[in-house]
Write an enzyme that holds these catalytic residues in place. Structure first.
Site, PDB file in Angstrom:
ATOM      1  N   SER A  21       0.797  -1.224   0.000  1.00 33.11           N
ATOM      2  CA  SER A  21       0.000   0.000   0.000  1.00 33.11           C
ATOM      3  C   SER A  21       0.829   1.274   0.000  1.00 33.11           C
ATOM      4  O   SER A  21       0.292   2.349  -0.225  1.00 33.11           O
ATOM      5  CB  SER A  21      -0.963  -0.009   1.181  1.00 33.11           C
ATOM      6  OG  SER A  21      -0.263  -0.221   2.383  1.00 33.11           O
TER       7      SER A  21
ATOM      8  N   HIS B  82      -5.472  -3.108  -2.232  1.00 37.48           N
ATOM      9  CA  HIS B  82      -5.164  -2.258  -3.387  1.00 37.48           C
ATOM     10  C   HIS B  82      -5.165  -3.040  -4.699  1.00 37.48           C
ATOM     11  O   HIS B  82      -4.931  -2.460  -5.759  1.00 37.48           O
ATOM     12  CB  HIS B  82      -3.815  -1.553  -3.201  1.00 37.48           C
ATOM     13  CG  HIS B  82      -3.870  -0.395  -2.259  1.00 37.48           C
ATOM     14  ND1 HIS B  82      -4.267   0.864  -2.649  1.00 37.48           N
ATOM     15  CD2 HIS B  82      -3.608  -0.306  -0.932  1.00 37.48           C
ATOM     16  CE1 HIS B  82      -4.224   1.679  -1.609  1.00 37.48           C
ATOM     17  NE2 HIS B  82      -3.836   0.994  -0.550  1.00 37.48           N
TER      18      HIS B  82
ATOM     19  N   LYS C  31     -11.970   0.936  -1.426  1.00 37.07           N
ATOM     20  CA  LYS C  31     -11.017   1.564  -2.351  1.00 37.07           C
ATOM     21  C   LYS C  31     -11.610   1.550  -3.767  1.00 37.07           C
ATOM     22  O   LYS C  31     -12.501   2.327  -4.057  1.00 37.07           O
ATOM     23  CB  LYS C  31      -9.658   0.884  -2.231  1.00 37.07           C
ATOM     24  CG  LYS C  31      -9.027   1.251  -0.888  1.00 37.07           C
ATOM     25  CD  LYS C  31      -7.714   0.608  -0.573  1.00 37.07           C
ATOM     26  CE  LYS C  31      -7.176   1.224   0.717  1.00 37.07           C
ATOM     27  NZ  LYS C  31      -6.506   0.253   1.580  1.00 37.07           N
TER      28      LYS C  31
HETATM   29  C1  LIG Z   1      -6.536   0.195   2.996  1.00 37.35           C
HETATM   30  C2  LIG Z   1      -6.069  -1.131   3.424  1.00 37.35           C
HETATM   31  C3  LIG Z   1      -6.759  -1.846   4.388  1.00 37.35           C
HETATM   32  C4  LIG Z   1      -7.950  -1.262   5.108  1.00 37.35           C
HETATM   33  O1  LIG Z   1      -9.076  -1.230   4.297  1.00 37.35           O
HETATM   34  P1  LIG Z   1     -10.342  -0.385   4.800  1.00 37.35           P
HETATM   35  O2  LIG Z   1     -11.479  -0.975   4.056  1.00 37.35           O
HETATM   36  O3  LIG Z   1     -10.057   1.046   4.448  1.00 37.35           O
HETATM   37  O4  LIG Z   1     -10.436  -0.574   6.261  1.00 37.35           O
HETATM   38  C5  LIG Z   1      -6.327  -3.108   4.712  1.00 37.35           C
HETATM   39  N1  LIG Z   1      -5.237  -3.648   4.113  1.00 37.35           N
HETATM   40  C6  LIG Z   1      -4.538  -2.984   3.181  1.00 37.35           C
HETATM   41  C7  LIG Z   1      -3.366  -3.629   2.527  1.00 37.35           C
HETATM   42  C8  LIG Z   1      -4.923  -1.687   2.803  1.00 37.35           C
HETATM   43  O5  LIG Z   1      -4.232  -1.032   1.891  1.00 37.35           O
END
Ligand SMILES: *Cc1c(COP(=O)(O)O)cnc(C)c1O
Length: 400
Positions: free
Chosen positions: A188, A216, A247
């Site tokens: 990320s 991602h 996302k």
């Molecule tokens: C953004 C992210 C999360 C968290 O996801 P949310 O739905 O925003 O809580 C978990 N793991 C990774 C690798 C992320 O990039």
């Protein structure tokens, strides 16, 4: 209505810590914007180009998703009313889970409130005394916290994407009852993709369980955005996939895609499910609409990748090459002070690119993280590249 504010001076000690963060250029503040999340946003009435959003496909304000949410409110109301195991499982929750299972081509899924809580739900229930969790050093904070909450299990961190190191960690723990390898699918902060074919091969050799957090990668990689497992054609060889709908899918929520037994264990043991209320139906409905959209049409994903190639070629030509394999583009500058400065100057030029500093990344690898979205136009991308060229010259960042 009159309003009163009460202040406790017993919390004044926090002000010293705030000052320390400011002195070390690590202080963060929230920057609200007006109106909808999109490529163009308004901040304090000013038009800004948004280059920090995880809204990869621009679905946060897609008419089909918005319509689905509105319809669900009329049909189901606005709340689930209880945790899932009591009386909070509505038919629409299971409809989404069935849809996700089909989309991810797995036996069963379980939806949680977020990707963060999906990791909390997936890891602690399946490990214990005698087991070891083997985790990439750059894994997301929610994996790190989930590992911390996994009482009884040992943990071993391997250097980022270093397969020799992973092999020796696996050998070292050959006496363990069970081994769980956990990795981000797309990292990320760096935008590189996990070496999943090699990880899976090592796991098979050492009889380890593989779990991929594809926050991602969901909606970005693989056919129709099915994710990193599909990108590498590893269906059936990765045991647990965590995904997020917060996302690329434009809404909110996490899920664990795995087997029916995995789902049942989480229903019985996952604390975010047992002790926290699930999504309201409106959110669930927009998630269903997002998955349906991905399944039926991949033009947004193609646009996302076209934009990504265009942006990276432009950045390379000005002397700021991006070392990443995905639309997630870190511009690594070194100190947090420099990253904050770059971010501030970009903002003055009408570009929102958030600085990412310690402890989110290593202290000497502070960066501005640019994220390309499908709804960026060529004009947006050009303006961003031009701003980087201008500021890059000022701050002496350009490679010649
Ligand atoms: C953004 C992210 C999360 C968290 O996801 P949310 O739905 O925003 O809580 C978990 N793991 C990774 C690798 C992320 O990039």
């Amino acid at each position: 209505m009159t309003s009163t504010t009460h202040v406790s001076n017993r919390l004044d000690f926090l002000k010293d810590e705030i000052q320390r963060l400011k002195d070390e250029h690590l202080y963060q503040s929230l920057k609200p914007f007006e109106g909808m999340q999109g490529a163009e946003i308004r901040m304090n009435g000013r038009e800004i180009l948004n280059f920090s959003s995880n809204n990869y496909l621009g679905l946060t304000n897609h008419p089909k998703l918005m319509e689905a949410s509105k319809k669900a409110i009329d049909e189901y109301g606005v709340g689930a009313g209880a945790v899932r195991t009591i009386i909070g499982t509505m038919s629409i929750h299971e409809e989404l889970e069935a849809k996700l299972a089909q989309f991810k081509q797995c036996e069963a899924t379980l939806v949680l409130q977020s990707g963060f809580t999906a990791n909390m739900a997936a890891i602690p229930p399946i490990v214990g005394e005698g087991d070891v969790i083997i985790s990439d050093e750059l894994n997301h904070a929610s994996i790190i916290d989930a590992v911390r909450l996994s009482r009884g299990a040992a943990k071993d961190i391997f250097p980022h994407s270093n397969m020799d190191a992973l092999a020796s960690v696996l050998k070292k723990h050959k006496g363990a009852r069970r081994k769980l390898i956990v990795t981000d699918g797309v990292f990320s902060m760096d935008g590189d993709i996990a070496k999943l074919p090699e990880i899976v091969a090592l796991a098979e050799k050492h009889n380890a369980i593989v779990m991929v957090d594809d926050a991602h990668g969901s909606g970005v990689l693989g056919a129709h955005g099915r994710g990193t497992v599909d990108h590498f054609d590893l269906h059936g060889r990765v045991d647990i996939v965590v995904g997020t709908m917060s996302k690329a899918l434009g809404t909110m929520g996490g899920y664990v895609a795995s087997t029916q037994a995995m789902r049942e264990i989480m229903v019985n043991k996952a604390r975010p499910l047992l002790f926290s209320t699930p999504h309201p139906p409106s959110v669930v409905a927009s998630c269903i609409a997002a998955v349906e959209l991905l399944e039926s049409d991949d033009t947004l994903i193609k646009q996302l990748w076209y934009n990504t190639r265009y942006f990276k070629a432009g950045m390379k030509s000005i002397g700021l090459p991006i070392e990443s394999e995905t639309p997630l583009c870190p511009v690594i500058v070194g100190t947090s002070e420099k990253a904050q400065k770059l971010s501030e100057r970009l903002f003055e030029e009408g570009i929102y690119g958030r600085a990412i500093v310690y402890p989110t990344v290593a202290a000497d690898k502070a960066r501005v993280r640019i994220i390309i979205n499908a709804n960026h136009t060529q004009v947006h991308l050009d303006r961003c590249i031009e701003a980087f060229e201008k500021i890059g010259r000022e701050l002496d960042l350009l490679q010649r």
